[in-house]
Design a protein around this motif. Structure first.
Motif, PDB file in Angstrom:
ATOM      1  N   TYR A  10       0.963  -1.102  -0.092  1.00  0.00           N
ATOM      2  CA  TYR A  10      -0.218  -0.136   0.006  1.00  0.00           C
ATOM      3  C   TYR A  10       0.944   1.363   0.034  1.00  0.00           C
ATOM      4  CZ  TYR A  10      -2.531   3.869   2.205  1.00  0.00           C
ATOM      5  OH  TYR A  10      -3.106   5.094   2.592  1.00  0.00           O
ATOM      6  N   LEU A  11       1.757   1.348   0.964  1.00  0.00           N
ATOM      7  CA  LEU A  11       2.933   2.502   1.144  1.00  0.00           C
ATOM      8  C   LEU A  11       3.402   2.633  -0.353  1.00  0.00           C
ATOM      9  CD1 LEU A  11       3.773   4.813   2.842  1.00  0.00           C
ATOM     10  CD2 LEU A  11       5.608   3.093   3.594  1.00  0.00           C
ATOM     11  N   GLN A  12       3.963   1.775  -0.887  1.00  0.00           N
ATOM     12  CA  GLN A  12       4.620   1.744  -2.263  1.00  0.00           C
ATOM     13  C   GLN A  12       3.846   2.137  -3.236  1.00  0.00           C
ATOM     14  OE1 GLN A  12       7.932   1.688  -2.562  1.00  0.00           O
ATOM     15  NE2 GLN A  12       8.336   0.835  -0.546  1.00  0.00           N
ATOM     16  N   SER A  13       2.618   1.713  -3.265  1.00  0.00           N
ATOM     17  CA  SER A  13       1.670   2.180  -4.462  1.00  0.00           C
ATOM     18  C   SER A  13       1.237   3.599  -4.359  1.00  0.00           C
ATOM     19  CB  SER A  13       0.174   1.281  -4.352  1.00  0.00           C
ATOM     20  OG  SER A  13      -0.331   1.414  -3.142  1.00  0.00           O
ATOM     21  N   VAL A  14       0.983   4.000  -3.082  1.00  0.00           N
ATOM     22  CA  VAL A  14       0.988   5.579  -2.995  1.00  0.00           C
ATOM     23  C   VAL A  14       1.900   6.342  -3.373  1.00  0.00           C
ATOM     24  CG1 VAL A  14       0.468   7.502  -1.177  1.00  0.00           C
ATOM     25  CG2 VAL A  14      -0.958   5.154  -1.102  1.00  0.00           C
ATOM     26  N   GLN A  15       3.259   5.913  -2.854  1.00  0.00           N
ATOM     27  CA  GLN A  15       4.395   6.779  -3.514  1.00  0.00           C
ATOM     28  C   GLN A  15       4.503   6.697  -4.985  1.00  0.00           C
ATOM     29  OE1 GLN A  15       7.473   4.762  -1.101  1.00  0.00           O
ATOM     30  NE2 GLN A  15       7.085   6.072   0.445  1.00  0.00           N
ATOM     31  N   ALA A  16       4.047   5.594  -5.601  1.00  0.00           N
ATOM     32  CA  ALA A  16       4.193   5.547  -7.090  1.00  0.00           C
ATOM     33  C   ALA A  16       3.151   6.454  -7.796  1.00  0.00           C
ATOM     34  CB  ALA A  16       3.788   4.025  -7.554  1.00  0.00           C
ATOM     35  N   SER A  52      -6.601  -1.891 -12.240  1.00  0.00           N
ATOM     36  CA  SER A  52      -5.905  -3.145 -12.140  1.00  0.00           C
ATOM     37  C   SER A  52      -4.683  -3.150 -12.467  1.00  0.00           C
ATOM     38  CB  SER A  52      -6.834  -4.319 -12.724  1.00  0.00           C
ATOM     39  OG  SER A  52      -6.692  -4.110 -13.920  1.00  0.00           O
ATOM     40  N   VAL A  53      -4.031  -2.058 -13.252  1.00  0.00           N
ATOM     41  CA  VAL A  53      -2.709  -2.055 -13.787  1.00  0.00           C
ATOM     42  C   VAL A  53      -1.886  -2.163 -12.703  1.00  0.00           C
ATOM     43  CG1 VAL A  53      -0.982  -0.991 -14.836  1.00  0.00           C
ATOM     44  CG2 VAL A  53      -3.348  -1.048 -15.950  1.00  0.00           C
ATOM     45  N   ASN A  54      -0.754  -2.994 -12.539  1.00  0.00           N
ATOM     46  CA  ASN A  54       0.124  -2.691 -11.505  1.00  0.00           C
ATOM     47  C   ASN A  54       0.715  -1.360 -11.304  1.00  0.00           C
ATOM     48  OD1 ASN A  54       3.614  -3.153 -10.656  1.00  0.00           O
ATOM     49  ND2 ASN A  54       2.131  -4.806  -9.749  1.00  0.00           N
ATOM     50  N   PHE A  55       0.757  -1.101  -9.917  1.00  0.00           N
ATOM     51  CA  PHE A  55       1.188   0.257  -9.502  1.00  0.00           C
ATOM     52  C   PHE A  55       2.523   0.845 -10.055  1.00  0.00           C
ATOM     53  CE2 PHE A  55       2.919  -2.305  -6.018  1.00  0.00           C
ATOM     54  CZ  PHE A  55       3.986  -1.807  -5.647  1.00  0.00           C
ATOM     55  N   LEU A  56       3.340  -0.458 -10.097  1.00  0.00           N
ATOM     56  CA  LEU A  56       4.795  -0.030 -10.687  1.00  0.00           C
ATOM     57  C   LEU A  56       4.693   0.251 -12.220  1.00  0.00           C
ATOM     58  CD1 LEU A  56       7.114  -2.792  -8.520  1.00  0.00           C
ATOM     59  CD2 LEU A  56       7.117  -0.306  -8.444  1.00  0.00           C
ATOM     60  N   HIS A  57       3.963  -0.534 -12.951  1.00  0.00           N
ATOM     61  CA  HIS A  57       3.698  -0.326 -14.308  1.00  0.00           C
ATOM     62  C   HIS A  57       2.921   1.032 -14.581  1.00  0.00           C
ATOM     63  CE1 HIS A  57       3.987  -4.779 -15.321  1.00  0.00           C
ATOM     64  NE2 HIS A  57       4.909  -4.203 -15.118  1.00  0.00           N
ATOM     65  N   TYR A  58       2.111   1.447 -13.733  1.00  0.00           N
ATOM     66  CA  TYR A  58       1.583   2.718 -13.838  1.00  0.00           C
ATOM     67  C   TYR A  58       2.540   3.946 -13.539  1.00  0.00           C
ATOM     68  CZ  TYR A  58      -2.073   6.433 -13.645  1.00  0.00           C
ATOM     69  OH  TYR A  58      -3.011   7.453 -13.818  1.00  0.00           O
ATOM     70  N   ALA A  59       3.457   3.655 -12.475  1.00  0.00           N
ATOM     71  CA  ALA A  59       4.596   4.542 -12.133  1.00  0.00           C
ATOM     72  C   ALA A  59       5.498   4.674 -13.522  1.00  0.00           C
ATOM     73  CB  ALA A  59       5.393   4.100 -11.262  1.00  0.00           C
ATOM     74  N   ILE A  60       5.730   3.767 -14.215  1.00  0.00           N
ATOM     75  CA  ILE A  60       6.540   4.001 -15.295  1.00  0.00           C
ATOM     76  C   ILE A  60       5.571   4.773 -16.602  1.00  0.00           C
ATOM     77  CG2 ILE A  60       7.518   2.937 -17.570  1.00  0.00           C
ATOM     78  CD1 ILE A  60       7.626   0.220 -15.658  1.00  0.00           C
ATOM     79  N   PHE A  61       4.408   4.393 -16.867  1.00  0.00           N
ATOM     80  CA  PHE A  61       3.687   5.266 -17.690  1.00  0.00           C
ATOM     81  C   PHE A  61       3.537   6.761 -17.051  1.00  0.00           C
ATOM     82  CE2 PHE A  61      -0.859   7.239 -17.613  1.00  0.00           C
ATOM     83  CZ  PHE A  61      -1.009   7.381 -18.700  1.00  0.00           C
ATOM     84  N   LEU A  62       3.350   7.001 -15.827  1.00  0.00           N
ATOM     85  CA  LEU A  62       3.250   8.180 -15.304  1.00  0.00           C
ATOM     86  C   LEU A  62       4.509   9.263 -15.520  1.00  0.00           C
ATOM     87  CD1 LEU A  62       1.110   9.994 -14.046  1.00  0.00           C
ATOM     88  CD2 LEU A  62       1.830   9.230 -11.655  1.00  0.00           C
TER      89      LEU A  62
END
Length: 534
Positions: free
Chosen positions: A394-400, A460-470
């Protein structure tokens, strides 16, 4: 409240508090200018800097989250720890020379010098809100769960005791007290965690028995691209974005290297922290896997670490581990309190009242710390809304959702002098909108209130993949808007970009060669570990 502990345990915990407060109060007695209060007089050595970086980073959510996630999916969550070993090298070798040469107190101040005041206001406000609502709250929540399990305290009592105890020496002593108490707390944190790991391995019959009694995939660090939490593509390309934001641009962390007496000590501290970051996989993730083995698969998730503490530790050692938990929690909270106080004082109060003298700024900084402490206490009733089974994820996803635009602005800002303030603020606002959008629809998807098939897919996209997109989108906006507007005046970029760095990167201190050797050794060790657990 200590009825569940033996006399030995109580004495060990009392000794921990005594030493911590003695160090904190010793440094609180010194006369404070703004540089001394907020940056420890810029006179801190590499050992204290490295220990403070490590202790500030490791908090109660690491104990719960790393062990809990380890008990559910194995060592892969340790990627965030080992990647940090490389990212702190970037902090020391790439970013720190610019920070120290510019003489800034805060990261928003650096962003203003590189871009404009709007970028500074954005980073100041976003950082303060994030500290209070995310880092402080989740640290208190995780700490409450731990202390409830090992001491029998209720959540409110645990949070109040921790916040007030940490707030006292942070308010009085500033960053100097924070850094040198972190040095003590690092030793206790590592000692307690190592003791639990070794006792757990002994109870389980050794390393080979733990490996044999748990799923084989637990011991592979690299997961398939389809893995819901740690796909290798997200780890390789997405996690470094979070790492650069956290380790290289976040006031909470970077304030430690800003306090260094010189560049050699700043780099040495970052490298030392890199070596320390190897440890959490073995002293925090591994105990979660051991708990799964010893419980026959009945104990997993964020309660795994506390179960190990209460079930297997003998009298006295239990007190040491609890002291380590307290050290992790208090060191992170003190860092948050001091960094938030610095942002409120330097980036907001001083800008509104530029004529304020050192005494006024220090006093306001202390009041700001008190205010943050009170906000932390006020947030306690809402902490229980957080998930206690996927805390670290959860913490890593918010940071993403926060980090990509900030990382883009710092990276492009240092490496390319053509990007400008208009591009920076456009990129930051784009990231804010897209990050908030993902966070909102993710909550809606989890509650089942999202009807759109497309939005459900995005959520549903993995939060790390969304971070790349962002990161890609924010970088494109930064570059595009900058190229469509005027170039910044090169005279304003002195010592802020590589092309305008002058001779500052050519200067080599007497420990330069040692820092180079240590950096190479750290990379080699890390590659060997990744190969071993590939």
């Amino acid at each position: 409240m200590l009825g569940t502990l033996s006399t030995k345990d109580a004495l060990v915990i009392a000794a921990y508090f005594l030493v911590t407060f003695a160090v904190g109060f010793y440094f609180s007695r010194r006369k404070k200018t703004t540089t001394e209060y907020f940056l420890a007089g810029r006179n801190v050595g590499w050992i204290a800097i490295g220990a403070s970086l490590f202790a500030t980073n490791i908090s109660s959510e690491h104990f719960l989250g790393l062990a809990g996630t380890g008990s559910k999916s194995g060592l892969a969550v340790g990627h965030f720890e080992w990647l940090a070993c490389l990212i702190v090298l970037l902090l020391g070798w790439v970013f720190t020379p610019f920070y120290l040469t510019s003489g800034v107190f805060t990261m928003p101040e650096f962003l203003e010098r590189r871009y404009n005041s709007a970028a500074r206001w954005y980073l100041s406000v976003v950082s303060i809100i994030a500290y209070v609502l995310t880092k402080i709250s989740i640290s208190l929540y995780a700490g409450g769960i731990l202390l409830q399990a090992v001491l029998g305290w209720d959540m409110t009592t645990s949070a109040i005791v921790i916040v007030l105890a940490t707030g006292i020496y942070t308010v009085l002593g500033g960053l100097t007290a924070v850094i040198y108490t972190d040095l003590v707390q690092t030793v206790i944190l590592i000692g307690g965690s190592l003791a639990l790991t070794l006792i757990g391995l002994d109870q389980a019959g050794g390393w080979h028995e733990v490996v044999a009694g748990t799923p084989p995939e637990f011991w592979s660090m690299f997961k398939p691209m389809s893995d819901p939490d740690f796909p290798w593509t997200g780890i390789v390309f997405g996690a470094p974005i979070l790492g650069i934001w956290y380790w290289c641009t976040d006031q909470y962390i970077v304030q430690r290297v800003l306090s260094a007496k010189n560049l050699d000590n700043a780099r040495g501290g970052a490298i030392f922290a890199g070596f320390l970051k190897i440890l959490p996989v073995f002293i925090l993730v591994l105990p979660g896997i051991i708990a799964l083995k010893l419980s026959g698969g009945n104990v997993s998730g964020d309660k795994a670490y506390a179960w190990m503490v209460t079930t297997f530790l003998p009298s006295g050692v239990r007190g040491l581990v609890i002291a380590g938990l307290l050290a992790a929690l208090m060191s992170s909270l003190s860092g948050m309190f001091n960094s938030t106080s610095t942002l409120l004082t330097i980036d907001i109060f001083k800008r509104l009242r530029p004529s304020s003298d050192d005494k006024t700024l220090v006093n306001f900084g202390r009041l700001a710390t008190v205010a943050v402490v009170l906000l932390g206490l006020a947030w306690i009733p809402f902490i229980g809304l957080l998930s206690n089974e996927r805390m670290y994820v959860y913490l890593q996803s918010v940071q993403a959702y926060i980090s990509p635009p900030i990382a883009a602005c710092f990276l492009f800002g240092i490496f390319w002098n053509r990007v400008n303030g208009k591009g920076a603020i456009a990129s930051l606002l784009t990231g804010l909108v897209l990050g908030a959008f993902r966070f909102i629809i993710e909550i809606q998807a989890k509650t089942g209130s999202l009807q759109s098939e497309f939005l459900n897919y995005v959520a549903s996209v993995n939060f790390l993949h969304y971070a790349i997109f962002l990161f890609i989108i924010c970088s494109a906006v930064l570059v595009g808007v900058s190229l469509m507007s005027e170039a910044p005046d090169r005279r304003t970029l002195a010592h802020l970009t590589f092309s305008e760095a002058g001779d500052m990167h050519l200067e080599k201190g007497k420990y330069h060669s040692l820092n180079v050797f240590a950096s190479v050794a750290l990379v080699v060790i890390l590659l060997a570990l990744w190969w071993t657990f590939r």
